[in-house]
Design a protein around this motif. Structure first.
Motif, short mmCIF file in Angstrom:
data_model
loop_
_atom_site.label_atom_id
_atom_site.label_comp_id
_atom_site.label_asym_id
_atom_site.label_seq_id
_atom_site.Cartn_x
_atom_site.Cartn_y
_atom_site.Cartn_z
N ASN A 183 0.81 -1.21 0.00
CA ASN A 183 0.00 0.00 0.00
C ASN A 183 0.84 1.26 0.00
O ASN A 183 0.43 2.29 -0.54
N THR A 184 2.06 1.18 0.61
CA THR A 184 2.88 2.39 0.64
C THR A 184 3.27 2.82 -0.77
O THR A 184 3.27 4.01 -1.09
N THR A 185 3.57 1.83 -1.63
CA THR A 185 3.90 2.16 -3.02
C THR A 185 2.73 2.81 -3.72
O THR A 185 2.89 3.77 -4.48
N THR A 186 1.51 2.29 -3.45
CA THR A 186 0.33 2.87 -4.09
C THR A 186 0.15 4.33 -3.69
O THR A 186 -0.11 5.20 -4.52
N LEU A 187 0.32 4.60 -2.36
CA LEU A 187 0.17 5.98 -1.90
C LEU A 187 1.25 6.88 -2.52
O LEU A 187 0.97 8.02 -2.92
N GLN A 188 2.48 6.34 -2.60
CA GLN A 188 3.56 7.12 -3.17
C GLN A 188 3.31 7.45 -4.64
O GLN A 188 3.52 8.57 -5.09
N GLU A 189 2.80 6.43 -5.37
CA GLU A 189 2.47 6.66 -6.78
C GLU A 189 1.40 7.74 -6.91
O GLU A 189 1.44 8.58 -7.80
N LYS A 190 0.44 7.70 -5.98
CA LYS A 190 -0.63 8.70 -6.02
C LYS A 190 -0.07 10.09 -5.82
O LYS A 190 -0.51 11.06 -6.43
N LEU A 191 0.96 10.18 -4.95
CA LEU A 191 1.60 11.48 -4.75
C LEU A 191 2.39 11.91 -5.97
O LEU A 191 2.42 13.08 -6.33
N TRP A 192 3.07 10.93 -6.61
CA TRP A 192 3.94 11.27 -7.74
C TRP A 192 3.15 11.64 -8.97
O TRP A 192 3.60 12.43 -9.79
N LEU A 193 1.98 11.04 -9.15
CA LEU A 193 1.28 11.17 -10.42
C LEU A 193 0.30 12.33 -10.37
O LEU A 193 -0.89 12.16 -10.46
N GLN A 194 0.82 13.55 -10.22
CA GLN A 194 -0.02 14.74 -10.22
C GLN A 194 -0.27 15.18 -11.66
O GLN A 194 0.56 14.94 -12.53
N PRO A 195 -1.42 15.83 -11.89
CA PRO A 195 -1.71 16.26 -13.27
C PRO A 195 -0.66 17.21 -13.85
O PRO A 195 -0.34 17.13 -15.03
N LYS A 196 -0.07 18.06 -12.99
CA LYS A 196 0.89 18.98 -13.57
C LYS A 196 2.18 18.27 -14.00
O LYS A 196 2.96 18.83 -14.74
N ILE A 197 2.36 17.04 -13.55
CA ILE A 197 3.53 16.27 -13.99
C ILE A 197 3.25 15.61 -15.34
O ILE A 197 4.06 15.66 -16.24
N TRP A 198 2.08 14.97 -15.45
CA TRP A 198 1.88 14.17 -16.65
C TRP A 198 1.23 14.94 -17.80
O TRP A 198 1.21 14.45 -18.92
N ILE A 199 0.69 16.13 -17.55
CA ILE A 199 -0.08 16.77 -18.62
C ILE A 199 0.83 17.25 -19.75
O ILE A 199 0.47 17.14 -20.93
N GLY A 200 2.02 17.74 -19.43
CA GLY A 200 2.89 18.28 -20.48
C GLY A 200 3.39 17.24 -21.45
O GLY A 200 3.13 17.33 -22.67
N PRO A 201 4.11 16.20 -20.96
CA PRO A 201 4.59 15.17 -21.88
C PRO A 201 3.46 14.48 -22.63
O PRO A 201 3.61 14.14 -23.82
N SER A 202 2.30 14.30 -21.97
CA SER A 202 1.20 13.60 -22.64
C SER A 202 0.69 14.40 -23.83
O SER A 202 0.49 13.86 -24.92
N ILE A 203 0.51 15.73 -23.63
CA ILE A 203 -0.02 16.54 -24.73
C ILE A 203 0.96 16.57 -25.89
O ILE A 203 0.58 16.39 -27.06
#
Lengths: 201, 102
Positions: free
Chosen positions: A78-98
């Motif tokens: 569960n700790t990894t899941t929580l950490q991933e949730k913290l890492w995967l913010q929209p401002k991180i993934w929106i740029g490369p994705s677009i």
């Protein structure tokens, strides 16, 4: 046949989207297995049943099981899941994705430029593949053998459990923080080693 | 009998490849990076098989076998490296692996 292709490609794309958006590694792996099964179905509709069988056996059966055992061994919970949730913010993934999606749009426009030719589905079976593989492409078989041998030896060497090795500068830094310097202990050990044969003599 | 054409298969392969690329660019966990690399290799394999099916030759399938062997070797070495990283650093965050930059 074409309906099968469209349905399986839709499943492959949806499952792959689920893979790259999951927080839990095991969920992502199971969705990737679904995606690989759909890819095998695409291969069947393209007239390549041998490759479809290999996709199921090797990709979904061997490589993904290796990943699953690995995640189980590291005990990512569960700790990894929580950490991933913290890492995967929209401002991180929106740029490369677009930007990547813009590139994808360009690629699709390029692919739609040329005149669409209907794909002739004639089954290229395992016999033809084997004749080609062991005839004109025999060098590729040997190179794949080299590659797998190097992979096995490399994995066995790298994966060996060793104690933590520090760079010598870091080691000096750590020793200056109060630990007894390792070099003296080594010297003492060497002295003992030198003395022992003498006492035997 | 068939009504789908070569461009459709290549578009599907391109979509899968770009999804893998997005995964590599946005995730920070090493396991997800390896998974996304697998997705990209698989998409390249679909493109190869489609190209082989267009000319009804077995060459595309032979290239897919090569990709399969390469993926297996890459995964074994990559997972061994990740194991060592996890033992030495107790984390899977790629941003923590910056010792060479000092």
């Amino acid at each position: 046949m074409s309906a099968l292709f469209y349905i399986s490609s839709l499943i492959a794309i949806l499952a792959t989207i689920m893979v790259i958006t999951r927080y839990n590694p095991i969920h992502a792996l199971l969705y990737l297995v679904v995606s690989l099964m759909a890819a095998a179905m695409i291969f069947v509709t393209l007239g390549a049943p041998f490759v479809a069988a290999l996709e199921v056996i090797i990709y979904a059966g061997a490589i993904m099981v290796l990943f699953i055992f690995f995640v189980m061994m590291l005990n990512l919970g569960n700790t990894t899941t929580l950490q991933e949730k913290l890492w995967l913010q929209p401002k991180i993934w929106i740029g490369p994705s677009i930007l990547s999606l813009i590139l994808l749009g360009e690629l699709i426009v390029l692919l739609l430029q040329e005149k669409p030719t209907p794909l002739p589905v004639t089954v290229v079976d395992a016999r033809k593949v084997a004749l080609s593989l062991y005839g004109e492409y025999i060098i590729i078989v040997e190179l794949a053998g080299f590659l797998l041998m190097a992979g096995i030896v490399g994995a066995a060497h790298i994966g060996k459990h060793r104690k933590k090795h520090l760079h010598r500068f870091l080691q000096e830094e750590e020793n200056s923080h109060g630990h007894p310097p390792a070099s003296q202990a080594d010297n003492a050990k060497q002295i003992v080693d030198h003395k022992e044969p003498k006492s035997i003599v | 009998m068939t009504s789908f054409n070569t461009n459709t298969v290549l578009i599907v392969a391109a979509i899968l490849f770009v999804l893998g690329l997005i995964g590599v660019l946005t995730r920070r966990n090493i396991i997800f990076l390896l998974l996304s690399a697998e997705i990209m290799l698989n998409a390249a394999g679909i493109a190869f098989v489609a190209a082989g099916a267009k000319w009804q030759q077995p060459d595309g399938q032979v290239m897919f076998l090569m990709i399969l062997a390469m993926a297996a070797a890459e995964v074994s070495v990559g997972l061994a490296l990740v194991l060592q990283i996890f033992h030495q650093h107790k984390t899977l965050d790629v941003d923590n692996l910056n010792e060479l930059s000092d």
